[in-house]
Structures are given as structure tokens and as C-alpha cells.
Design a protein around this motif. Structure first.
Motif, mmCIF file in Angstrom:
data_model
loop_
_atom_site.group_PDB
_atom_site.id
_atom_site.type_symbol
_atom_site.label_atom_id
_atom_site.label_comp_id
_atom_site.label_asym_id
_atom_site.label_seq_id
_atom_site.Cartn_x
_atom_site.Cartn_y
_atom_site.Cartn_z
ATOM 1 N N LEU A 1 -3.954 11.294 -4.003
ATOM 2 C CA LEU A 1 -4.497 10.614 -2.833
ATOM 3 C C LEU A 1 -5.778 9.858 -3.167
ATOM 4 O O LEU A 1 -6.018 8.763 -2.646
ATOM 5 N N ASP A 2 -6.587 10.432 -4.066
ATOM 6 C CA ASP A 2 -7.813 9.732 -4.458
ATOM 7 C C ASP A 2 -7.503 8.403 -5.114
ATOM 8 O O ASP A 2 -8.126 7.374 -4.810
ATOM 9 N N ARG A 3 -6.553 8.417 -6.034
ATOM 10 C CA ARG A 3 -6.173 7.150 -6.673
ATOM 11 C C ARG A 3 -5.607 6.160 -5.656
ATOM 12 O O ARG A 3 -5.906 4.967 -5.699
ATOM 13 N N THR A 4 -4.811 6.700 -4.725
ATOM 14 C CA THR A 4 -4.250 5.828 -3.684
ATOM 15 C C THR A 4 -5.358 5.236 -2.822
ATOM 16 O O THR A 4 -5.343 4.035 -2.490
ATOM 17 N N THR A 5 -6.338 6.075 -2.465
ATOM 18 C CA THR A 5 -7.423 5.597 -1.607
ATOM 19 C C THR A 5 -8.200 4.475 -2.270
ATOM 20 O O THR A 5 -8.495 3.438 -1.654
ATOM 21 N N TRP A 6 -8.558 4.684 -3.554
ATOM 22 C CA TRP A 6 -9.300 3.638 -4.249
ATOM 23 C C TRP A 6 -8.472 2.361 -4.387
ATOM 24 O O TRP A 6 -9.011 1.249 -4.313
ATOM 25 N N THR A 7 -7.184 2.523 -4.589
ATOM 26 C CA THR A 7 -6.328 1.325 -4.645
ATOM 27 C C THR A 7 -6.295 0.612 -3.307
ATOM 28 O O THR A 7 -6.370 -0.627 -3.235
ATOM 29 N N TRP A 8 -6.193 1.393 -2.231
ATOM 30 C CA TRP A 8 -6.194 0.769 -0.899
ATOM 31 C C TRP A 8 -7.518 0.059 -0.629
ATOM 32 O O TRP A 8 -7.545 -1.015 -0.018
ATOM 33 N N VAL A 9 -8.624 0.690 -1.055
ATOM 34 C CA VAL A 9 -9.933 0.029 -0.871
ATOM 35 C C VAL A 9 -9.965 -1.301 -1.612
ATOM 36 O O VAL A 9 -10.430 -2.324 -1.102
ATOM 37 N N GLY A 10 -9.457 -1.288 -2.848
ATOM 38 C CA GLY A 10 -9.406 -2.541 -3.603
ATOM 39 C C GLY A 10 -8.522 -3.577 -2.936
ATOM 40 O O GLY A 10 -8.868 -4.768 -2.883
ATOM 41 N N ALA A 17 0.828 -1.208 0.000
ATOM 42 C CA ALA A 17 0.000 0.000 0.000
ATOM 43 C C ALA A 17 0.867 1.264 0.000
ATOM 44 O O ALA A 17 0.600 2.226 -0.731
ATOM 45 N N VAL A 18 1.925 1.259 0.814
ATOM 46 C CA VAL A 18 2.842 2.404 0.850
ATOM 47 C C VAL A 18 3.535 2.574 -0.500
ATOM 48 O O VAL A 18 3.682 3.689 -1.029
ATOM 49 N N ALA A 19 3.953 1.457 -1.092
ATOM 50 C CA ALA A 19 4.641 1.528 -2.395
ATOM 51 C C ALA A 19 3.705 2.054 -3.474
ATOM 52 O O ALA A 19 4.113 2.857 -4.340
ATOM 53 N N MET A 20 2.436 1.634 -3.436
ATOM 54 C CA MET A 20 1.488 2.112 -4.447
ATOM 55 C C MET A 20 1.263 3.612 -4.311
ATOM 56 O O MET A 20 1.117 4.323 -5.320
ATOM 57 N N ARG A 21 1.235 4.131 -3.084
ATOM 58 C CA ARG A 21 1.069 5.567 -2.898
ATOM 59 C C ARG A 21 2.242 6.324 -3.535
ATOM 60 O O ARG A 21 2.056 7.339 -4.219
ATOM 61 N N ARG A 22 3.431 5.810 -3.329
ATOM 62 C CA ARG A 22 4.598 6.460 -3.922
ATOM 63 C C ARG A 22 4.546 6.382 -5.450
ATOM 64 O O ARG A 22 4.936 7.325 -6.155
ATOM 65 N N VAL A 23 4.074 5.249 -5.975
ATOM 66 C CA VAL A 23 3.981 5.105 -7.434
ATOM 67 C C VAL A 23 3.044 6.146 -8.014
ATOM 68 O O VAL A 23 3.350 6.798 -9.029
ATOM 69 N N TYR A 24 1.873 6.354 -7.363
ATOM 70 C CA TYR A 24 0.915 7.322 -7.886
ATOM 71 C C TYR A 24 1.452 8.754 -7.795
ATOM 72 O O TYR A 24 1.232 9.574 -8.702
ATOM 73 N N VAL A 25 2.150 9.071 -6.722
ATOM 74 C CA VAL A 25 2.740 10.414 -6.598
ATOM 75 C C VAL A 25 3.791 10.618 -7.680
ATOM 76 O O VAL A 25 3.864 11.691 -8.323
ATOM 77 N N ASP A 26 4.628 9.589 -7.913
ATOM 78 C CA ASP A 26 5.651 9.711 -8.957
ATOM 79 C C ASP A 26 5.010 9.844 -10.336
ATOM 80 O O ASP A 26 5.513 10.593 -11.194
ATOM 81 N N GLU A 27 3.924 9.132 -10.576
ATOM 82 C CA GLU A 27 3.246 9.254 -11.870
ATOM 83 C C GLU A 27 2.709 10.679 -12.068
ATOM 84 O O GLU A 27 2.828 11.254 -13.160
ATOM 85 N N GLU A 28 2.075 11.236 -11.031
ATOM 86 C CA GLU A 28 1.572 12.607 -11.130
ATOM 87 C C GLU A 28 2.726 13.590 -11.379
ATOM 88 O O GLU A 28 2.615 14.523 -12.192
ATOM 89 N N ARG A 29 3.851 13.379 -10.688
ATOM 90 C CA ARG A 29 4.981 14.288 -10.858
ATOM 91 C C ARG A 29 5.563 14.178 -12.277
ATOM 92 O O ARG A 29 5.923 15.188 -12.888
ATOM 93 N N ARG A 30 5.632 12.976 -12.804
ATOM 94 C CA ARG A 30 6.147 12.804 -14.171
ATOM 95 C C ARG A 30 5.203 13.465 -15.191
ATOM 96 O O ARG A 30 5.656 14.077 -16.170
ATOM 97 N N GLU A 31 3.885 13.322 -14.940
ATOM 98 C CA GLU A 31 2.934 13.959 -15.858
ATOM 99 C C GLU A 31 3.057 15.487 -15.801
ATOM 100 O O GLU A 31 3.022 16.171 -16.840
ATOM 101 N N LEU A 32 3.223 16.027 -14.589
ATOM 102 C CA LEU A 32 3.401 17.482 -14.465
ATOM 103 C C LEU A 32 4.695 17.927 -15.135
ATOM 104 O O LEU A 32 4.753 18.989 -15.798
#
Length: 421
Positions: free
Chosen positions: A125-134, A18-33
Motif C-alpha cells: 500500500l505504501d508503494r501504491t500510495t506514493w505512486t498515486w501521489v506521483g 491507479a487501480v492497475a498499479m495497485r494490482r501490479v504492486y500486490v502481484d510483485e509482493e506476492r511473487r517476491e514472497l
């Protein structure tokens, strides 16, 4: 235990994931920006004032070297990340509540502006939350599946063990025909096979003992019948009559022992008829003791606890105690039946001296030392019925007591009067 193990596995592997997935989503957002900001900087260098399109949550703007926003969206004045970009450095900062990437716009070696792209931190965080729920749903599914598999396995193992325990209890109750069912579990089937072998051996052993008892009884009855016929044909005096009474007692003893040998271990027993038992005692002993100038006294209390034992076994134990009192005792012999606090007690006492000090009357002392079955075998008969035979009072006036456990929930044996003679 299976549920606990599954839960531990989910937690141990799920939390780091779960922690790793949060970091992945943050890195994806940063790469897109970063991609949007660099694309905007490239368009500005090419002379266009149009910035690339972005999502509704993304703010992208062009800033002049003095920190003013001229095109796009974002803060009116350059923030810290944009200021660093205006100084010529790529900046990836995450201010409170935001993700921001600022890229310098270069004209040769000179910084002519900066493009800033940012989104609210809640987007990642929204993407992370939905991933955690899954992931939590998958964890619950895994634990539930583990619980169902464990329950199935527990039933598969517990049911044959319960069947095996039931078969063992049935065997202990005396049903030697019981056979344990097979379950398909090799270890349990081995135990079931061993139990079946034990039941078979016990059945064969008891069959041999009963056959021997029947044969021995037949061998004893033939000369006993001949002796009785001779005594009846020569019946002339009291001695012959007493010999006939002794023959009757011997025949009754044989009948009782044969009945005990033939009775299955699980055979039902009837409530003990105390009145009938005392009647047998008086009928068989009054004349014998009277010929020696002694008396027999029987006493029965009014309220007696019910007992369910073999009448033949109790009669034989009393026969041994009465023989002992007749041969080794003196004076009046008293048989008293009383309530012993939830048990039935039968006392046999006389007015003699009793066993010598330090002597154990229940210890087998070899041929000729005992009388009849002997006190050791009488104690064994009592214990086989779930009771106890003890020397309640060593003497003078020794008292032997047969204690029989009461049956709970049964009605009392037929009542009789106190002090019945």
C-alpha cells in the motif's frame, strides 16, 4: 472548458491506471514472497536449516507437519495458508492486514513441513500510495499546462476580437478612417478586411454626397443672390419686404441643410440654446403671421433637461411645423418648450381643425402635397438626431411634438423665465 476537458481526461485515464498499479504492486509482493518461500523450501530439502534472508518487514518461517514453527519468524502456530501448504497445496492468501505465501516442503511425495513468507499489506500500500501521489502530481501538472495553453490561446483569439469590436464601434461613431489591425488569425483577419472595405465604401459615399450638397448649394445660392439684389433695389412696399424675408428664410434653410450635409457623423454637437431657438422663431414668423391677422406665442418652462443636438436640424424641423401651422392652420400658433420626463419636448399647435380622420400626416403624398421639407422629411431629421416627431393631438387644435433625448450628467442649458414671449 479546456481545464474541464483536461480534468476529465486525467480522471478517465488516471483512475483505471491507479487501480492497475495497485494490482501490479500486490502481484510483485506476492511473487517476491513466493520466491522466498520456494527458496527456503529448497534449502530445507537439501538439509539446511537456514532460511533465506529477507527484508525487515518480511516474516519467513519453517513449520513442522503438526503446525509448529521451528525456524524463522511468523506465527507460532500454522495459520490457514500454512495449513493448506502442510496439506500439500501452494497457498497465496491475503489475510486481514497481510500478504502470505506458504509452500510445502516435500520429501518425495511426502509433506515434511511448510515454509511460510508474509509481509504486512501496508508494504504494497505504501508503494501504491506514493505512486498515486506521483500520478496526482502529474495530473495537476497536466491540468495546469492545459490551463496555461488555453489562456494563451484565449488571449491570442480574444485580443484581436476586442480590437475588431473597438474598430467597429469607432466606425459606428462616424470615424471612417479607422482600420482594423491584423492578428495573423485568418478568420479574424477576413472580418477585419471586410470591416475596412465597408469603412472605405462609406467614406467614398459620404464624400460624394457632401460634394453633391456643396455643388447644389452653390447652384442655388447664385440665383437666390440675384433675386435678393433685385428685391432690394425694388423695395417699395410690404409685399417686397415679405419677399425679402422669405428669401432670407430660404437662404438660412440652404445654410442649415449644407451644414447638416457637411457635418461628420461623429461630429460633436453643442447643447441646444432654447432661448436662441425661440428668438429665431419669433424673428422669422411674427411678421408673417401678423400680416394674416394671426399671433405667435412662445412658452418656455423654467427647468429644462439639457440636450445636445444639431441646432440646424431642430430649426428645420420647427420650420416645417410652423409652415404647416401657417398654411393649414388657423388662429394663434403656440410654440411650447417643456420637460417631458427626462426628455425635451417642443410643441407646435394652432387653432385649426388638424389632419382629417384616418390621415397620416407623416406619409409622403407626392409633389405639391407637402410644404417645405414636408412632415416625412422632418420626422427623418428628428430621428437622425435620436429624437421623435409625433402628432400629439390630432385636432381640433392639432399639436405636433418634437421629443429630444436629454443628456445625462451635463449642466442645464441657460435658464429663462416661464411664459417668455
Amino acid at each position: 472548458m479546456a481545464v474541464a476537458a483536461a480534468l476529465i481526461a486525467v480522471v478517465v485515464f488516471g483512475l483505471p491506471l491507479a487501480v492497475a498499479m495497485r494490482r501490479v504492486y500486490v502481484d510483485e509482493e506476492r511473487r517476491e514472497l513466493t520466491r522466498l518461500a520456494q527458496q527456503g523450501a529448497a534449502e530445507v530439502v537439501s538439509g539446511s536449516t537456514q532460511l533465506p534472508g529477507a527484508g525487515s518487514d518480511t516474516a519467513i518461517g519453517l513449520y513442522t507437519p503438526d503446525g509448529r514453527r521451528t525456524v524463522g519468524t511468523g506465527p507460532a502456530r500454522a495459520d490457514e495458508a500454512t495449513g493448506r501448504a502442510l496439506r500439500g497445496s501452494l497457498s497465496e492468501r491475503a489475510p486481514r492486514g497481510q500478504l502470505v505465501v506458504a509452500v510445502p516442503v516435500l520429501d518425495g511425495d511426502r509433506v515434511v513441513g511448510a515454509v511460510r513468507a508474509g509481509v504486512p499489506a501496508g508494504a504494497a500500500l505504501d508503494r501504491t500510495t506514493w505512486t498515486w501521489v506521483g500520478m496526482a502530481g502529474l495530473g495537476v501538472l497536466a491540468v495546469t499546462a492545459g490551463a496555461l495553453v488555453a489562456r494563451w490561446q484565449a488571449v491570442r483569439l480574444a485580443r484581436p476580437l476586442e480590437d475588431l469590436a473597438t474598430a467597429a464601434r469607432t466606425l459606428g461613431g462616424g470615424d471612417l478612417t479607422v482600420r482594423a489591425p491584423r492578428s495573423g488569425v485568418p478568420e479574424i483577419d477576413d472580418a477585419a478586411e471586410a470591416l475596412d472595405d465597408t469603412a472605405g465604401r462609406l467614406d467614398r459615399m459620404l464624400a460624394r454626397e457632401r460634394a453633391f450638397s456643396a455643388h447644389a448649394s452653390h447652384q442655388l445660392r447664385t440665383p437666390l443672390t440675384g433675386l435678393r439684389l433685385l428685391l432690394e433695389s425694388a423695395q417699395q412696399d410690404d409685399v417686397t419686404a415679405r419677399a425679402l424675408e422669405a428669401a432670407d428664410r430660404l437662404e438660412r434653410t440652404i445654410d442649415d441643410l449644407l451644414a447638416l450635409a457637411r457635418t461628420p457623423v461623429s461630429g460633436s454637437v453643442r447643447p441646444l440654446d432654447v432661448d436662441a431657438l425661440l428668438g429665431d422663431v419669433r424673428e422669422s414668423r411674427v411678421a408673417q403671421l401678423g400680416s394674416e391677422g394671426r399671433a405667435l406665442r412662445t412658452v418656455r418652462e423654467d427647468a429644462l433637461p439639457p440636450v445636445a443636438v444639431s441646432t440646424g436640424a431642430v430649426r428645420q424641423v420647427l420650420a416645417v411645423l410652423l409652415d404647416n401651422a401657417t398654411v393649414h392652420g388657423r388662429g394663434t400658433v403656440t410654440v411650447r418648450v417643456r420637460d417631458a420626463g427626462g426628455a425635451l419636448a417642443v410643441d407646435v399647435e394652432d387653432e385649426g381643425e388638424g389632419p382629417a380622420a384616418g390621415d397620416d400626416p407623416f406619409r409622403a403624398r407626392g409633389a405639391g402635397a407637402g410644404h417645405g421639407l414636408g412632415l416625412p422629411l422632418a420626422r427623418a431629421l428628428a430621428e437622425a438626431e435620436g429624437g421623435r416627431l409625433v402628432l400629439g393631438h390630432p385636432g381640433p387644435k392639432p399639436r405636433f411634438t418634437l421629443v429630444l433625448p436629454a443628456v445625462r450628467g451635463e449642466s442645464d442649458v441657460p435658464p429663462g423665465g416661464r411664459g417668455q414671449r
